[in-house]
Design an enzyme around this catalytic site. Structure first.
Site, PDB file in Angstrom:
ATOM      1  CG  ASP A  84      -2.195  -0.744   1.032  1.00 26.23           C
ATOM      2  OD1 ASP A  84      -2.314  -1.398  -0.015  1.00 26.23           O
ATOM      3  OD2 ASP A  84      -3.064  -0.679   1.913  1.00 26.23           O
ATOM      4  CG  HIS A 125      -5.359   5.462   6.653  1.00 25.14           C
ATOM      5  ND1 HIS A 125      -6.419   5.137   7.474  1.00 25.14           N
ATOM      6  CD2 HIS A 125      -5.836   5.394   5.387  1.00 25.14           C
ATOM      7  CE1 HIS A 125      -7.486   4.879   6.723  1.00 25.14           C
ATOM      8  NE2 HIS A 125      -7.157   5.036   5.458  1.00 25.14           N
ATOM      9  N   GLY A 133      -1.471   2.808   4.955  1.00 30.26           N
ATOM     10  CA  GLY A 133      -2.567   3.026   4.009  1.00 30.26           C
ATOM     11  C   GLY A 133      -2.400   4.236   3.101  1.00 30.26           C
ATOM     12  CG  ASP A 160     -11.296   8.605   3.324  1.00 32.44           C
ATOM     13  OD1 ASP A 160     -10.612   9.179   2.465  1.00 32.44           O
ATOM     14  OD2 ASP A 160     -11.327   7.365   3.461  1.00 32.44           O
ATOM     15  CG  HIS A 162     -10.695   3.700   3.872  1.00 26.88           C
ATOM     16  ND1 HIS A 162     -10.624   4.358   2.659  1.00 26.88           N
ATOM     17  CD2 HIS A 162     -10.762   2.376   3.589  1.00 26.88           C
ATOM     18  CE1 HIS A 162     -10.637   3.453   1.677  1.00 26.88           C
ATOM     19  NE2 HIS A 162     -10.722   2.247   2.212  1.00 26.88           N
ATOM     20  CG  ASP A 249     -12.487   6.949   0.147  1.00 26.12           C
ATOM     21  OD1 ASP A 249     -13.188   7.703   0.847  1.00 26.12           O
ATOM     22  OD2 ASP A 249     -11.363   6.550   0.499  1.00 26.12           O
ATOM     23  CE1 TYR A 293      -7.118   6.288  -3.066  1.00 27.40           C
ATOM     24  CE2 TYR A 293      -8.987   5.573  -1.755  1.00 27.40           C
ATOM     25  CZ  TYR A 293      -7.748   6.159  -1.845  1.00 27.40           C
ATOM     26  OH  TYR A 293      -7.145   6.652  -0.717  1.00 27.40           O
TER      27      TYR A 293
HETATM   28 ZN   LIG Z   1     -10.244   6.346   2.206  1.00 27.24          ZN
END
Ligand SMILES: [Zn+2]
Lengths: 375, 208
Positions: A84, A125, A133, A160, A162, A249, A293
């Protein structure tokens, strides 16, 4: 005020990596083609000292050594040189340039600016002692720390898909930082954290809020919990400034995750954030970008943010020339309108159950933090 | 993972002659629920918060007397114990079968630690790999030689570090594998695995 620098695109993990600088190239060229691009403020790169305000010396040393091409045996312990977050030449400087943009945003806020849009960064991250990440250094935390050191109370809002784990852990015990992350549940998705029970430690208890959403959550359910939780948390915490990670995302086209937001949700979310900043954060707000992405969706969402930010009317169709150029370059068709089609994906059979579970999660979260968050 | 990796030490203990009142105060103060009882340096019994509450209940025919009843009168004498080198799953099985909440850990007759249900839950968390930043893959495999190797080989080929791998039997002839991988790109991995003929249960294929 918009902050941007062409060198943001030096933060590049290689042609097949999803965190692609092509997103910024597409975005800026789209805004130019639409005739709305205004000259941005070009930030300085952050210094080593700036980075050390939230990261360990040993992490920074390893990023620097790897950047110089030295062989470092324990890199993987620091989250570097992984699938990653692979190494690339000039990584340290490229990461500091992104940090510099967000830090400049914080400085401008301190100098009296109300709204700042940093067209980059959002590397949520990266942790104190570990890159993770796609995120080498944590620009958000460097900016947040700069603000708290100046005596401001900061609310961090992360949309986000995540969990914003790096920002959460760095400020986990701080009472002057509220973190609020909306994300797909970590039961399945990277990084696996962001449970409602993670509410802070020590002086930070009750000031770290997580709303993990069910996979396949759609616009309506997202907006429902968003419009309850954000105003409640902000009105209770009363920050001096709002820092927003505006990752794109959570869109249904995103290849990495499973939330189903459409551009119509973002067209509600961004104005709401500005309203909340006005009502609960002295009108001060600093936006950064973040994940996203699907080139097609991400660029339209951030173009939307740019328009909302400047109070511009949203265009309906995207410029023909721009579409032709990028379709040729990417070899894929692109959505020709700023918004997604009216019925963008097939019906989700579990919709009601998903809505119910999200409401339940919201209830559990508010029950958990209420006793601590009240002032 | 062995008992010595999850056990706690040093251990808070009591002597057989202390009163239930004193023992209960100790439990509250230390925030624990189990007290091994030590007589002349040897483990002679164990007493739990539940034992004390039952013994001092108004419903107890002998009547409550926390200040005059001694630990020795109430403690369990046949103590089930573990060894530091026992695997954690064995400790878990013993505790489950005997329906007990802890195991004192003995080495050469000396008390060196204690394992409770909470420690086993911590072990489970660690075994599932959720303590590391990771995404989750769930794959159904035929229960036969080499299938898991095919799966891990695929991940290795993609340069993916595995934080944890759990597998368990399903319907006799199949195995469910749950893998926590150090990447944001589980969808991409799932797609690659499907192309190789694997049955991937999570993340799901999007129909658009
Ligand atoms: Zn993300």
């Amino acid at each position: 005020m918009v902050i941007y620098r062409d060198e943001y695109r030096l933060y590049n993990f290689g042609p097949s990596h999803p965190f692609s600088p092509v997103r910024l190239e597409m975005l800026t060229s789209l805004l130019q083609a639409l005739g709305v691009w205004r000259e941005p403020l070009v930030p300085q790169e952050a210094t080593r000292e700036d980075v050390l305000s939230v990261h360990s010396e040993r992490l920074v040393k390893r990023v620097e050594a790897a950047t110089r091409g030295e062989r470092v045996p324990d890199l993987e312990h620091y989250g570097l040189g992984t699938g990653d977050t692979p190494l690339f030449p000039g990584m340290d400087r490229a990461a500091r340039i992104l940090v510099g943009g967000t830090l400049e945003g914080a400085r401008r806020i301190l100098a009296g600016e109300k709204w700042v849009l940093q067209l980059g960064g959002g590397l949520h991250h990266a942790q104190y002692d570990r890159s993770s990440g796609f995120c080498v250094y944590n620009d958000l935390s460097v900016a947040i720390r700069h603000l708290t050191r100046a005596g401001l109370r900061v609310a961090y809002l992360d949309i986000d898909v995540h969990h914003g784990d790096g920002v959460q852990w760095i400020h986990y015990e701080e009472k002057e930082v509220l973190t609020l992350s909306f994300h797909e549940s970590g039961r399945y998705l990277f990084p696996g954290t962001g449970h409602v029970h993670e509410i802070g430690r020590g002086e930070g208890v009750g000031r770290k809020l997580n709303l993990p959403l069910e996979p396949f959550t759609e616009d309506e359910s997202y907006l429902e919990v968003f419009q309850v939780l954000v105003p409640w948390a902000l009105s209770t915490f009363r920050p001096d400034v709002l820092v927003v990670q505006a990752g794109a995302d959570a869109h249904f086209l995103d290849p990495l995750a499973d939330l189903l937001l459409t551009t119509r949700a973002y067209a509600r979310i961004f104005p709401l954030i500005l309203e909340y900043a006005e009502a609960y954060a002295g009108g001060r707000v600093l936006f950064t970008l973040g994940g996203g992405y699907s080139l097609d969706a991400t660029v339209r969402i951030w173009a939307l943010l740019y328009h909302v930010f400047h109070g511009l009317p949203l265009p309906e169709r995207l410029p023909e020339g721009w579409l032709r150029e990028w379709e040729a370059r990417l070899g894929n068709p692109l959505t020709p309108t700023l918004h997604d089609p009216e019925v963008p994906y097939p019906e989700i059979p579990r919709r009601q159950e998903i809505e119910k579970r999200n409401r339940l999660t919201l209830e559990r979260l508010t029950e958990l933090v209420r006793p601590h968050l009240v002032h | 993972m062995l008992v010595q990796d999850v056990m706690r030490f040093p251990v808070v203990t009591v002597e057989p002659g202390v009163t239930l009142e004193e023992a209960y105060r100790l439990l509250l103060e230390k925030g624990i629920r189990h007290l091994p009882v030590m007589g002349e340096g040897r483990l002679v019994g164990i007493i739990t918060d539940r034992d004390i509450r039952l013994a001092t209940s108004h419903l107890n025919p002998k009547g409550p007397c926390p200040g005059c009843t001694r630990v020795a009168e109430v403690m369990t004498q046949e103590v089930v114990t573990a060894h530091p080198l026992d695997p954690v799953e064995e400790a878990a099985r013993v505790m489950r079968e005997r329906k007990i909440g802890c195991l004192p850990v003995l080495e050469d007759g000396v008390l060196v630690g204690i394992v409770t249900g909470i420690d086993l839950l911590d072990a489970l968390l660690k075994l599932t790999g959720v303590t590391e930043p990771s995404g989750r893959l769930e794959v159904r495999l035929p229960d036969r030689v080499g299938e898991l190797a095919r799966l891990t080989g695929f991940l290795a080929g993609r340069g993916i570090n595995i934080h944890s791998l759990l597998s368990y039997p399903e319907n006799g002839d199949r195995v469910r594998a749950v893998v926590r991988v150090n990447t944001l790109e589980t969808h991409l991995l799932a797609e690659g695995l499907r192309q190789e003929g694997f049955e991937v249960l999570w993340p799901p294929k999007k129909p658009w």
